[in-house]
Scaffold this active site. Structure first.
Site, short mmCIF file in Angstrom:
data_model
loop_
_atom_site.label_atom_id
_atom_site.label_comp_id
_atom_site.label_asym_id
_atom_site.label_seq_id
_atom_site.Cartn_x
_atom_site.Cartn_y
_atom_site.Cartn_z
N THR A 53 0.87 -1.19 0.00
CA THR A 53 0.00 0.00 0.00
C THR A 53 0.90 1.23 0.00
O THR A 53 1.66 1.44 0.96
CB THR A 53 -0.90 -0.01 1.25
OG1 THR A 53 -1.67 -1.22 1.22
CG2 THR A 53 -1.81 1.20 1.29
N GLU A 107 -3.55 -4.42 -2.82
CA GLU A 107 -4.12 -5.67 -2.32
C GLU A 107 -5.24 -5.36 -1.32
O GLU A 107 -5.05 -4.58 -0.40
CB GLU A 107 -3.02 -6.51 -1.64
CG GLU A 107 -3.49 -7.83 -1.13
CD GLU A 107 -4.30 -8.59 -2.18
OE1 GLU A 107 -3.80 -8.81 -3.29
OE2 GLU A 107 -5.47 -8.95 -1.89
N LYS A 125 -8.23 -9.45 3.48
CA LYS A 125 -8.39 -9.22 4.92
C LYS A 125 -7.63 -10.31 5.65
O LYS A 125 -7.80 -11.50 5.34
CB LYS A 125 -9.86 -9.37 5.36
CG LYS A 125 -10.86 -8.48 4.72
CD LYS A 125 -12.24 -8.69 5.32
CE LYS A 125 -12.91 -10.01 4.91
NZ LYS A 125 -13.26 -10.15 3.51
N PHE A 184 -19.41 -3.66 8.65
CA PHE A 184 -18.61 -2.63 9.35
C PHE A 184 -19.47 -1.64 10.11
O PHE A 184 -19.19 -0.45 10.13
CB PHE A 184 -17.69 -1.91 8.34
CG PHE A 184 -16.39 -2.62 8.19
CD1 PHE A 184 -16.30 -3.75 7.41
CD2 PHE A 184 -15.26 -2.20 8.88
CE1 PHE A 184 -15.10 -4.45 7.31
CE2 PHE A 184 -14.06 -2.89 8.78
CZ PHE A 184 -13.99 -4.02 7.99
N CYS A 221 -3.04 -1.98 9.11
CA CYS A 221 -3.44 -1.19 7.93
C CYS A 221 -4.25 0.06 8.26
O CYS A 221 -3.82 1.16 7.93
CB CYS A 221 -4.21 -2.08 6.97
SG CYS A 221 -3.17 -3.35 6.24
N1 LIG Z 1 -1.58 -7.09 6.30
C1 LIG Z 1 -2.64 -6.83 5.54
O1 LIG Z 1 -3.75 -7.25 5.84
C2 LIG Z 1 -2.49 -6.03 4.29
C3 LIG Z 1 -3.56 -6.00 3.38
C4 LIG Z 1 -3.41 -5.26 2.21
C5 LIG Z 1 -2.25 -4.55 1.97
N2 LIG Z 1 -1.24 -4.57 2.89
C6 LIG Z 1 0.00 -3.83 2.59
O2 LIG Z 1 0.96 -4.78 2.11
C7 LIG Z 1 2.27 -4.40 2.52
C8 LIG Z 1 2.91 -5.53 3.31
O3 LIG Z 1 2.15 -5.74 4.48
P1 LIG Z 1 2.37 -7.02 5.42
O4 LIG Z 1 1.30 -6.97 6.45
O5 LIG Z 1 2.53 -8.23 4.58
O6 LIG Z 1 3.78 -6.62 6.07
P2 LIG Z 1 4.77 -7.60 6.88
O7 LIG Z 1 5.53 -6.70 7.78
O8 LIG Z 1 4.01 -8.75 7.43
O9 LIG Z 1 5.75 -8.17 5.76
C9 LIG Z 1 6.72 -7.44 5.09
C10 LIG Z 1 7.89 -8.36 4.78
O10 LIG Z 1 8.81 -7.67 3.95
C11 LIG Z 1 10.12 -8.04 4.33
N3 LIG Z 1 11.08 -7.05 3.85
C12 LIG Z 1 11.26 -5.77 4.28
N4 LIG Z 1 12.24 -5.18 3.59
C13 LIG Z 1 12.70 -6.09 2.70
C14 LIG Z 1 13.71 -6.07 1.71
N5 LIG Z 1 14.45 -4.98 1.49
N6 LIG Z 1 13.91 -7.19 0.97
C15 LIG Z 1 13.16 -8.29 1.18
N7 LIG Z 1 12.19 -8.37 2.11
C16 LIG Z 1 11.96 -7.28 2.86
C17 LIG Z 1 10.04 -8.16 5.84
O11 LIG Z 1 11.09 -8.94 6.37
C18 LIG Z 1 8.66 -8.81 6.01
O12 LIG Z 1 8.76 -10.22 6.04
C19 LIG Z 1 2.09 -3.10 3.32
O13 LIG Z 1 2.25 -2.01 2.45
C20 LIG Z 1 0.66 -3.18 3.78
O14 LIG Z 1 0.09 -1.91 4.02
C21 LIG Z 1 -1.33 -5.31 4.04
#
Ligand SMILES: NC(=O)c1ccc[n+]([C@@H]2O[C@H](COP(=O)([O-])OP(=O)(O)OC[C@H]3O[C@@H](n4cnc5c(N)ncnc54)[C@H](O)[C@@H]3O)[C@@H](O)[C@H]2O)c1
Length: 432
Positions: free
Chosen positions: A121, A149, A152, A250, A261
């Site tokens: 995001t 993405e 949920k 919601f 998020c």
């Molecule tokens: N969690 C959700 O429900 C959700 C839903 C939609 C969108 N998003 C978005 O997706 C993105 C990721 O969210 P998430 O919850 O999966 O985060 P997360 O923290 O669970 O995962 C991020 C991963 O990226 C890795 N990482 C960081 N820097 C790196 C690098 N330089 N090289 C390789 N790996 C690296 C970290 O080690 C970690 O495993 C965010 O922008 C978030 O806002 C999250």
């Protein structure tokens, strides 16, 4: 298709496993070597229903691999997803450091045409920034696509395999066609693939989360007014939910939204609107209401007990919502820190998030083996996450375990009248 997913967190791991499930060859990359070692041995680092089985099956069929070797993964792939974290920076903006670092590393590794996809995001303008970073590092042709993405946590696989819609921000037809081909198997049931410019795709994700956060804060305020005037938020909700312009989702009041998020995305949207000289007034209020709502439990406890010093409080639910172990920005963190700060002893239980909680609270609180275990000797029970297993407990057993049958239900999972009949002093949100 051959795909690399950089960032193997809640999103990257689900996305990688689901693309593999549909027959693609996927390499998931992370710079957390321990996480990758664990995944290579079949250890799933997070709790997400169905994920373990999906990963096991696709690894066994050799469509899904895990590595720290980003360059090799990029060279072997045609489409490279960036799914790293975009945490909140100090000023509330989204911190793009990881995204831009990965973009640079991807560019350096390129060996031919690649589609680089922003799955994280990211604020409007990030696709352009990623494009500029890559252009500086390589002469190979490439396209940058924004593909936010909407999954949920807790239902991530279902959401990804059967999305409501797929949003693709693409500025050239070659990348747009590849992305549509990749997603075609996921949208057979008629969900639309929406192709648009990158800025609109980027903003769509923030708009969706901000709208959902707004509904939650709105209902929390309606619940507070219900408390003030003696109305019942369940009736009010049912009355408005049946309006097709509003709908039922919601509309549940509670102890405030949390998670990785909504809080950061609401702040980031306020912030980048401000950078473009727009004051997003509603969202500033949404945030303020949410912070105030997290104080609901402590306010109610203090109104009931006076001082909380020496009180033993059982807490059911630590994760920011059910069916996940994620505690990022969970209201439970604010509530428990408040309880401990006021001298209360906390005995907590969560079906999945306890290992995560230990990393946050350490030995400042006690951890129970079960919901009932948490109740032994408790002056009150506080419910912070609506896990299914909390919905139909053995109330008689609860009463025998607790010092006093007092329940502060931050998720409105029981009926007030029934709790009274069962002999509990029961507080819930917006209901008399
Ligand atoms: N969690 C959700 O429900 C959700 C839903 C939609 C969108 N998003 C978005 O997706 C993105 C990721 O969210 P998430 O919850 O999966 O985060 P997360 O923290 O669970 O995962 C991020 C991963 O990226 C890795 N990482 C960081 N820097 C790196 C690098 N330089 N090289 C390789 N790996 C690296 C970290 O080690 C970690 O495993 C965010 O922008 C978030 O806002 C999250």
């Amino acid at each position: 298709m051959k795909i690399a997913v950089i960032g193997t967190g809640y999103v990257g791991l689900v996305v990688g496993a689901c693309f593999a499930e549909n027959g693609n060859d996927v390499i998931c990359v992370d710079n957390d070597a321990a996480k990758i070692r664990g995944l290579q041995r079949g250890r799933i680092p997070i709790y997400e229903p169905g994920l373990e089985e999906l990963v096991r099956r696709n690894r066994a069929e050799q469509r899904l691999a895990f590595t720290t070797a980003l360059a090799r993964a990029v060279r072997a792939s045609q489409i490279v997803f960036i799914a790293v974290g975009t945490p909140q920076g100090e000023d509330g903006s989204a911190d793009l450091q990881h995204v831009l670092d990965v973009a640079r590393a991807v560019a350096k590794a390129m060996n031919g045409y690649k589609v680089i996809v922003d799955k994280s995001t990211v604020p409007v303008g990030t696709a352009e920034r990623v494009r500029n970073v890559i252009r500086r590092e390589t002469t190979h042709p490439f396209s940058v696509v924004s593909n936010p993405e909407f999954l949920k946590q807790g239902a991530a696989i279902e959401d990804f395999l059967k999305p409501d819609r797929v949003v693709i921000g693409a500025e050239d037809p070659r990348a747009s066609e590849l992305m549509q081909e990749l997603y075609a198997p996921f949208t057979r049931t008629g969900a639309p693939i929406m192709v648009m410019d990158c800025a609109s795709a980027e903003l769509s994700k923030y708009a969706a989360n901000a709208m959902l956060a707004t509904r939650i804060s709105f209902m929390n305020e309606i619940a507070n007014v219900c408390d003030a005037v003696g109305a019942d938020v369940d009736h009010v909700r049912a009355a408005i939910a049946s309006d097709r312009r509003i709908g039922p989702s919601f509309l549940f009041p509670g102890v405030g939204y949390g998670g990785s998020c909504f809080p950061k995305d609401v702040k980031a949207l306020v912030r980048f609107s401000k950078e473009h000289r727009y004051d997003f007034q509603i969202l500033r209020a949404v945030e303020a209401v949410n912070e105030a709502q997290k104080a609901w439990v402590l306010g109610r406890l203090e109104a009931h007990f006076g001082s909380l010093k020496g009180r033993q409080i059982a807490v059911w639910g630590l994760a920011f919502k059910p069916r996940t172990d994620d505690m990022r920005e969970a209201p439970s963190v604010t509530v428990i820190n408040g309880l401990v700060g006021r001298g209360a002893r906390v005995h907590a239980f969560d079906p999945e998030a306890q290992p995560v909680a230990r990393g946050i609270f350490g030995s400042r609180i006690a951890y129970a083996d079960s919901g009932y275990d948490a109740l032994t000797g408790a002056d009150a029970l506080v419910i912070l996450t609506e896990w299914s297993e909390f919905r139909r407990p053995d109330f008689a057993r609860m009463k025998t375990l607790m010092r006093a049958p007092v329940v502060f239900d931050g998720r409105n999972i029981y009926e007030p009248a029934a709790m009274k009949v069962r002999g509990f002093t029961y507080f819930s949100v917006g209901r008399p």
